[in-house]
Design an enzyme around this catalytic site. Sequence first.
Site, PDB file in Angstrom:
ATOM      1  N   CYS A 115       0.995  -1.472  -0.087  1.00 25.62           N
ATOM      2  CA  CYS A 115      -0.113   0.097   0.074  1.00 25.62           C
ATOM      3  C   CYS A 115       0.965   1.332   0.073  1.00 25.62           C
ATOM      4  O   CYS A 115       1.830   1.429   0.740  1.00 25.62           O
ATOM      5  CB  CYS A 115      -0.962   0.038   1.338  1.00 25.62           C
ATOM      6  SG  CYS A 115      -2.047   1.536   1.260  1.00 25.62           S
ATOM      7  N   HIS A 157      -9.064  -3.863  -1.598  1.00 28.67           N
ATOM      8  CA  HIS A 157      -8.087  -3.100  -1.015  1.00 28.67           C
ATOM      9  C   HIS A 157      -8.600  -1.893  -1.034  1.00 28.67           C
ATOM     10  O   HIS A 157      -8.405  -0.786  -0.232  1.00 28.67           O
ATOM     11  CB  HIS A 157      -6.836  -3.388  -1.528  1.00 28.67           C
ATOM     12  CG  HIS A 157      -5.554  -2.889  -0.947  1.00 28.67           C
ATOM     13  ND1 HIS A 157      -4.459  -3.092  -0.399  1.00 28.67           N
ATOM     14  CD2 HIS A 157      -5.456  -1.147  -0.962  1.00 28.67           C
ATOM     15  CE1 HIS A 157      -3.743  -2.173   0.002  1.00 28.67           C
ATOM     16  NE2 HIS A 157      -4.237  -0.854  -0.298  1.00 28.67           N
ATOM     17  N   GLU A 158      -8.571  -1.165  -2.178  1.00 24.63           N
ATOM     18  CA  GLU A 158      -9.096   0.401  -2.375  1.00 24.63           C
ATOM     19  C   GLU A 158     -10.212   0.509  -1.707  1.00 24.63           C
ATOM     20  O   GLU A 158     -10.214   1.920  -1.180  1.00 24.63           O
ATOM     21  CB  GLU A 158      -8.902   0.638  -4.095  1.00 24.63           C
ATOM     22  CG  GLU A 158      -7.816   0.365  -4.587  1.00 24.63           C
ATOM     23  CD  GLU A 158      -6.454   1.256  -3.906  1.00 24.63           C
ATOM     24  OE1 GLU A 158      -6.816   1.991  -3.600  1.00 24.63           O
ATOM     25  OE2 GLU A 158      -5.295   0.445  -4.115  1.00 24.63           O
ATOM     26  N   HIS A 161     -10.053   1.377   1.918  1.00 21.02           N
ATOM     27  CA  HIS A 161      -9.689   2.910   2.360  1.00 21.02           C
ATOM     28  C   HIS A 161     -10.800   3.893   2.652  1.00 21.02           C
ATOM     29  O   HIS A 161     -10.849   4.870   3.177  1.00 21.02           O
ATOM     30  CB  HIS A 161      -8.660   3.476   1.039  1.00 21.02           C
ATOM     31  CG  HIS A 161      -7.495   2.974   1.186  1.00 21.02           C
ATOM     32  ND1 HIS A 161      -6.540   2.980   2.244  1.00 21.02           N
ATOM     33  CD2 HIS A 161      -6.722   2.192   0.130  1.00 21.02           C
ATOM     34  CE1 HIS A 161      -5.385   2.601   1.921  1.00 21.02           C
ATOM     35  NE2 HIS A 161      -5.446   2.122   0.475  1.00 21.02           N
TER      36      HIS A 161
HETATM   37 ZN    ZN Z   1      -3.656   1.030  -0.144  1.00 19.16          ZN
END
Ligand code: ZN
Length: 194
Positions: A115, A157-158, A161
């Site tokens: 990341c 994953h994105e 956020h």
């Molecule tokens: Zn990330």
Amino acid sequence: MQLPEKSYGRIELAVRKIIRMGHPTLRKVARPLSDSEILSDEIARLVSDMTDTLHDYGGIGLAAPQVNESVRLALIEIPSEGSRYGDLESLSLTVFVNPTVSILDSPCAGFWEGCLSVPGLRGWVERPQCVRVDYKDLELGEHSQEFSGFQATVIQHEFDHLDGVLYVDRIADMKQLLFEEEFERLAKLGNTVD
Ligand code: ZN
């Protein structure tokens, strides 16, 4: 002296600073964008800056909170070749606005995730490998699309956020969190699991 901007067109990259783990914005739930905001010059500028930032840092995904903008927007671009992720499913640059993810019935698989907000580390994370994403584009078009494999991992994953979640929160076995140099050393010796 400044060069006259107009006659040279867009000559400068607008790379924004990527905030790192520990910055409170990365732990906040980002807010959705209204239709008028999605069409605004500010969001066009944000997307343009985020694209430059993603390319400058050499990432494959970037969520707005990572540039300290707490809104539900993320970019993903998985190159087909020359990627440090090897020969994985490519995805041309896609902007996801107000995305929601539904997990489809599918087993989990793991990848060594990294990341831009947690630089220098890699961790083994298992996630569902088939998801449906409902999202808007920058022209307010609505999309419902399925993604699988590595693309599904990158998407989750994105979009994590946008909810203040980092991949390190999802590492089941903390022994599988490594410095990138050690990860690469092990990979050369053929000792990494995948
Ligand atoms: Zn990330």
